[in-house]
Each structure stands twice: as C-alpha cells, then as structure tokens.
Design a protein around this motif. Structure first.
Motif, PDB file in Angstrom:
ATOM      1  N   UNK A  49       0.696  -1.088  -0.141  1.00 37.44           N
ATOM      2  CA  UNK A  49       0.002   0.119  -0.028  1.00 37.44           C
ATOM      3  C   UNK A  49       0.693   1.382   0.005  1.00 37.44           C
ATOM      4  N   UNK A  50       0.147   2.286  -0.307  1.00 33.24           N
ATOM      5  CA  UNK A  50       0.962   3.652  -0.256  1.00 33.24           C
ATOM      6  C   UNK A  50       0.163   4.693   0.644  1.00 33.24           C
ATOM      7  N   UNK A  51       0.737   5.386   1.265  1.00 31.39           N
ATOM      8  CA  UNK A  51       0.446   6.379   2.204  1.00 31.39           C
ATOM      9  C   UNK A  51       0.144   7.440   1.803  1.00 31.39           C
ATOM     10  N   UNK A  52      -1.067   8.245   1.812  1.00 37.63           N
ATOM     11  CA  UNK A  52      -1.354   9.616   1.074  1.00 37.63           C
ATOM     12  C   UNK A  52      -1.877  10.282   2.358  1.00 37.63           C
ATOM     13  N   UNK A  53      -1.164  11.633   2.387  1.00 35.61           N
ATOM     14  CA  UNK A  53      -1.989  12.822   3.440  1.00 35.61           C
ATOM     15  C   UNK A  53      -3.191  13.421   2.648  1.00 35.61           C
ATOM     16  N   UNK A  54      -4.066  13.226   3.094  1.00 33.97           N
ATOM     17  CA  UNK A  54      -5.265  14.151   2.607  1.00 33.97           C
ATOM     18  C   UNK A  54      -5.965  14.920   3.454  1.00 33.97           C
ATOM     19  N   UNK A  55      -6.292  16.172   2.660  1.00 31.91           N
ATOM     20  CA  UNK A  55      -7.144  17.142   3.544  1.00 31.91           C
ATOM     21  C   UNK A  55      -8.485  17.229   3.130  1.00 31.91           C
ATOM     22  N   UNK A  56      -9.488  16.979   4.107  1.00 29.20           N
ATOM     23  CA  UNK A  56     -10.926  16.997   3.889  1.00 29.20           C
ATOM     24  C   UNK A  56     -11.583  17.566   4.993  1.00 29.20           C
ATOM     25  N   UNK A  57     -12.211  18.983   4.434  1.00 24.44           N
ATOM     26  CA  UNK A  57     -12.985  19.829   5.114  1.00 24.44           C
ATOM     27  C   UNK A  57     -12.086  20.536   6.181  1.00 24.44           C
ATOM     28  N   UNK A  58     -10.900  20.869   5.845  1.00 25.07           N
ATOM     29  CA  UNK A  58      -9.903  21.555   6.899  1.00 25.07           C
ATOM     30  C   UNK A  58      -9.185  20.428   7.591  1.00 25.07           C
ATOM     31  N   UNK A  59      -9.389  19.326   7.844  1.00 26.84           N
ATOM     32  CA  UNK A  59      -8.753  18.386   8.478  1.00 26.84           C
ATOM     33  C   UNK A  59      -7.912  17.362   7.779  1.00 26.84           C
ATOM     34  N   UNK A  60      -6.849  17.179   8.317  1.00 28.67           N
ATOM     35  CA  UNK A  60      -5.813  16.301   7.451  1.00 28.67           C
ATOM     36  C   UNK A  60      -5.757  14.799   8.215  1.00 28.67           C
ATOM     37  N   UNK A  61      -5.708  13.856   7.343  1.00 29.44           N
ATOM     38  CA  UNK A  61      -5.531  12.522   7.750  1.00 29.44           C
ATOM     39  C   UNK A  61      -4.396  11.834   6.800  1.00 29.44           C
ATOM     40  N   UNK A  62      -4.261  10.449   7.144  1.00 32.75           N
ATOM     41  CA  UNK A  62      -3.204   9.958   6.525  1.00 32.75           C
ATOM     42  C   UNK A  62      -4.351   8.583   6.000  1.00 32.75           C
ATOM     43  N   UNK A  63      -4.064   8.145   4.685  1.00 30.28           N
ATOM     44  CA  UNK A  63      -4.803   6.951   4.441  1.00 30.28           C
ATOM     45  C   UNK A  63      -4.068   5.970   3.832  1.00 30.28           C
ATOM     46  N   UNK A  64      -3.836   4.771   3.883  1.00 26.16           N
ATOM     47  CA  UNK A  64      -3.025   3.640   3.191  1.00 26.16           C
ATOM     48  C   UNK A  64      -4.100   3.119   2.151  1.00 26.16           C
ATOM     49  N   UNK A  65      -3.564   3.467   0.822  1.00 26.29           N
ATOM     50  CA  UNK A  65      -4.302   2.829  -0.339  1.00 26.29           C
ATOM     51  C   UNK A  65      -3.554   1.703  -1.034  1.00 26.29           C
ATOM     52  N   UNK A  66      -4.167   0.333  -1.017  1.00 26.02           N
ATOM     53  CA  UNK A  66      -3.572  -0.851  -1.588  1.00 26.02           C
ATOM     54  C   UNK A  66      -3.216  -0.465  -3.067  1.00 26.02           C
ATOM     55  N   UNK A  67      -2.182  -0.942  -3.577  1.00 26.72           N
ATOM     56  CA  UNK A  67      -1.654  -0.689  -4.975  1.00 26.72           C
ATOM     57  C   UNK A  67      -1.575  -2.283  -5.551  1.00 26.72           C
ATOM     58  N   UNK A  68      -1.714  -2.330  -6.822  1.00 27.75           N
ATOM     59  CA  UNK A  68      -1.614  -3.468  -7.325  1.00 27.75           C
ATOM     60  C   UNK A  68      -0.082  -3.643  -7.940  1.00 27.75           C
ATOM     61  N   UNK A  69       0.121  -4.847  -7.775  1.00 29.52           N
ATOM     62  CA  UNK A  69       1.401  -5.099  -8.376  1.00 29.52           C
ATOM     63  C   UNK A  69       1.581  -5.439  -9.907  1.00 29.52           C
ATOM     64  N   UNK A  70       2.870  -4.819 -10.497  1.00 35.64           N
ATOM     65  CA  UNK A  70       2.936  -5.095 -11.798  1.00 35.64           C
ATOM     66  C   UNK A  70       2.572  -3.735 -12.719  1.00 35.64           C
TER      67      UNK A  70
END
Length: 527
Positions: free
Chosen positions: A506-527
């Motif tokens: 997975x890859x970690x993304x820092x996301x801002x939504x409605x003025x609040x920040x959070x980290x989201x781990x999004x799974x990534x496909x191989x290849x």
C-alpha cells in the motif's frame, strides 16, 4: 517361610478402618457442598488423609459438620459502603421557543451538541422528564442521578451531565436527610463533577481504589436508579479500556452489574469496599440495563477531582498535533513491523510539536520511555500531564528513530479547525487526470477554485474502487503520496510506482478534507 501375624483375633482392626472411610466420605460430601456455596471450616486444599488420621475420626467429622456456615454474600461490604452514597437531584431553568406542533424534546442539552448525541446513543438523559412551564416560554427540567462522598467534610463526586447547568442541587443521604449542595467544578471531557455539601463535618465517605481492577473481579454498583435510592446491584468487570466515542480520553471500565437511568455518578465498588469507578453510561437500545455499563476509572477520578478541588477546572497538557491510529496498512506503508503508536496527521502551526520539529507522517511511539499503544493512549497520557512539563518523545521520522524533547502547552478549551477547502471546491473543475488502478481522477489544486495552492484535488471517484473504499470523495485534496509532496497527477503516479518497486502493498497518502488532515493507506496492485 516367615510366619505371618494372625490378625483374626483382633476385632477392632476393621472397625477403625470403616470409620476412617466413613470420615472420608463425609469429608468428600462436605467438600462438594462447599463447592455449591457452603463454607466448611478446617478443610483446605492442603488437607491430606494423614491430617484426618491424626485425630479421632468421629470427632473430626463432628467438628467439620458443626462448622458448616451459610454462603458468603456482599452484605458486610454493602453495610459499610452504602452510607457514603447519595442521591442527587437538580433543577435547571431553561428558556425554550414555543412551536406550533407542541414538540418539546425532553433533553436539556442543545440539539446536535456532543452531550445530546451521547444521551441519544446511550438511552436518553438520566430521569430528565422535561416539564414545561410559563406558557411555552420556559420550563424547569428536573434531573436526578447519584454520587458519593469522598471526604468527611462534604466533598462528593458525581457526573458532569448530572449537574451541568443546574440552578439548584440537592442531595439525599442514605439516612434520608436532604442537604443543599454547591457545584465546585466540572470537567466535560471526562464527565466528572465535584460538589460540596454543607451541614456536617462527619459525612461517611468512600475511598478511591489505588489499583486497576482485573477482568472478572466482582463489582457492586450502588445508586439511585429511576429515583429508587440506595439500590445495590452486583456483577463482574467485563472489560477495560473501552472507547465509547465520547471523547479522546475514553478509557472506561465495562461492568455487567445492572445500571440504569439515575445510576449516573454513582460508585462501582470492589470487594475491598473501595471505589473502582464512577458509573457514567449504559449501552442500551431500550434505555434499560442490558448488562453493559461503563465506569470512569478511579485513577482518572483522582486526577480530575484534585484539580477541580484546587481551582474548579482541569488543565491538561497539549503538544498541538492532530493524530490518528496506525492501522496495519499504514504500518506496512511506513515499513513498521507492528501497528502501534500515534500517527501525526498534522502539527498545529506554532504549537509545541511543530516548534520541536515534529512533522506530518511522524509516528510517536513513546512518552517519557513508556510505549504508546495507539492514538487514544497518547491523548490520555499527554492530557494527564500538567502544562509546562517537559516530556521526551520517541518518534519514527521517515523510517528513522529520533528523540524529541518539548515543553507542553495548555490544551485550549476549544480547538477550531481552519477550513482551507470550501464546500464547492469541486465545482468548475476539469475532469482531471485519471490515476490508474486507484479509481479516481485528480487535478492540480491551484487549478480548482477553493482547493488551495498545494496538492492535487480529487475530481472524481469510482464508487467501486479502492479509493472509494478508503473514504476518498470529490473535493478531497491529496497533499503527499509516499512521503513526497505532489502537485500533479504525474507526481502521484511516480510515487505509486516507487512504492510498488519497493514491494509495498500500500501507499500512504496525506489527505485534507474539510480542513482536517488525515493519512490514508491505499492498496496498490503489483505490476
């Protein structure tokens, strides 16, 4: 051949043996009965047959039968602690706006407020009938709860929600006497309140326990359910460290002793007669007890009450970070072996953490040498320290361990979030560029009105995609991917390819939504 002794002329040989066997049978029966709740004095796991043979068999049996007693209960404990428990009654005068349909909520709390949602979730406020008066222009809300004395001079503990906003507080003691009480201080974050009862300097009081209860320990709840003062119920400690969504300092003891409306603020006693917790909430679809109740631990009560008594309010340490839990996906993306610690989503500008060099994406793993299990534990630990204290934080920073020393600030009463993204941030945006295998399209934030100047804004999300499953929605702004700042869709793709090359799931993304920040781990496909 050796002659064997002739025992046939010894009639007493078998008689004592039968007596011994009889004694053993009776002892065994007595032990079985004791297992059903009857105590047999003199017997213990260490009692052996040789012990029984050391005295005359019949005398031994007679002694044991004489010492059989009734089952041991909680009456002695209750007799000792019950006088320290009080019933708390309050009057709250409120002005309300009349309406045409006559609808009048019985809740004394502002609609939509945290406490109103809390009581709606846990079965409604404790005994607040909500009586209207004054021709629709106002009403007197009457409430009732429980409490207990913690000192002979009349200091008593109850819940904040029992006395919050009260114009008048009265307590009734176990002997039926009624006194007026004054609210010394309250703490909404832990739902505790300290009141002072005048009229005597010799009130019976309870002691707050020093140790933590174990799961399975007996617990006695004493209080005023449904206005029925002096009610005692029993159960066991079902769990500890419960988070019921009431706030960042949730650390409740779960008990199965029946607790109902009106028990709020009352004590949960252990078998030493000490208060292990303050009963605060129940989980119930019907509003009545279903065997799940929550108590504030005595350790928390001690800390809060000491500050309320000293200055009428509670000051908490503050490091100025927005934190979130470390999930298994996030731990994998950061190269951590275990999902533990507190992930810093965003340090507050000019806060203690930011000044000490803590950055977004750092993971706080310990405070003053004590490991931090999760984000809630970090909040409780820091909140339990005094403003101005110096703390040592162990931090995982970009894969490397480092130590940060900082001085705690004071937690503000209210923390307002600044919204850099307005509600219409996605309007007027172009379709954006597709991010393959994530199921969303993005565009540079500075090309979308209201999205700010940093990062890429999400312009479209496939409802069946991995991005949708992780909570991405149109208007979210992605600031970082894999620890690197992004400003174009190409930056996002490059960061994903790097994570794939590093064999990350997975890859970690820092996301801002409605003025609040959070980290989201999004799974990534191989290849």
């Amino acid at each position: 051949m050796t002659d064997r002794p002739d025992l046939t002329n010894l009639p007493s040989y078998r008689q004592p043996r039968r007596s011994i066997f009889s004694a053993r049978r009776i002892a065994l029966m007595a032990s079985v009965v004791a297992g059903l709740g009857i105590a047999v004095h003199g017997f213990s796991p260490s009692t052996s047959p040789s012990d029984l043979l050391s005295s005359p068999a019949h005398a031994q049996v007679n002694n044991e039968v004489r010492k059989v007693e009734r089952p041991i209960g909680f009456a002695d404990i209750v007799e000792r602690v019950k006088p320290s428990v009080i019933s708390v009654k309050v009057n709250i005068k409120e002005k309300i706006a009349s309406n045409d349909d006559g609808d009048d909520s019985s809740s004394p709390f502002q609609p939509g407020s945290p406490m109103e949602r809390f009581f709606r979730r846990f079965g409604g406020p404790d005994g607040f009938p909500g009586q209207k008066g004054g021709g629709g222009r106002g009403r007197v809300v009457q409430g009732q709860g429980s409490g207990f004395f913690i000192s002979a001079d009349g200091f008593a503990v109850t819940n904040n929600h029992v006395v919050d906003g009260a114009d008048k507080v009265e307590v009734t003691t176990d002997d039926g006497k009624t006194y007026t009480a004054k609210v010394i201080g309250t703490d909404q974050r832990t739902d505790l309140a300290l009141i002072k009862v005048e009229g005597s300097s010799n009130f019976p009081f309870a002691k707050l326990a020093d140790g933590k209860p174990r799961i399975g320990d007996w617990v006695l709840a004493v209080g005023n359910p449904f206005g029925l003062g002096g009610t005692v119920t029993a159960g066991i400690v079902s769990a500890s460290g419960r988070d019921i969504g009431n706030g960042p300092y949730d650390d409740f003891i779960q008990i199965d002793a029946p607790v109902n409306k009106g028990n709020s603020g009352g004590p949960a006693f252990d078998t030493n007669g000490e208060v292990m917790g303050v009963n605060t909430a129940i989980y119930s679809p019907s509003g009545g007890s279903v065997g799940i109740a929550f108590s504030i631990p005595a350790s928390t009560v001690k800390t809060v009450v000491a500050q309320l008594k000293d200055k009428g309010s509670v000051s908490r340490g503050w490091i100025g970070v927005q934190i979130q839990p470390v999930t298994s996906d996030i731990a994998d993306s950061l190269g951590m072996k275990k999902a533990e610690g507190a992930l810093v989503a965003e340090p507050q500008a000019n806060g203690p953490a930011a000044k000490a060099g803590i950055e977004s994406g750092d993971v706080i793993t310990s405070v003053n040498g004590e490991a931090v299990k999760d984000a809630r534990e970090l909040a409780r630990t820091i909140g339990g320290l005094a403003p101005g204290a110096t703390v040592k934080l162990n931090v995982l920073h970009k894969g490397q361990d480092k130590v940060v020393n900082l001085t705690l600030g004071q937690l503000p009463n209210t923390v307002e979030a600044k919204a850099d993204t307005d509600k219409d941030s996605g309007k007027g945006a172009s379709r954006g560029t597709d991010v393959p295998k994530l199921g969303m399209t993005v565009a540079p934030a500075d090309s979308v009105a209201g999205a700010g100047k940093e990062g890429v804004v999400v312009t479209e999300v496939d409802p069946k995609s991995a991005a949708a499953e992780r909570g991405f929605k149109e208007g979210d702004v992605i600031l970082e991917v894999g620890g690197k700042s992004v400003s174009t869709a190409g930056d996002v793709r490059e960061a994903i390819n790097t994570a794939r090359t590093d064999n990350k799931n997975s890859v970690l993304m820092r996301v801002k939504s409605g003025g609040q920040s959070r980290f989201v781990a999004v799974p990534i496909a191989k290849g």
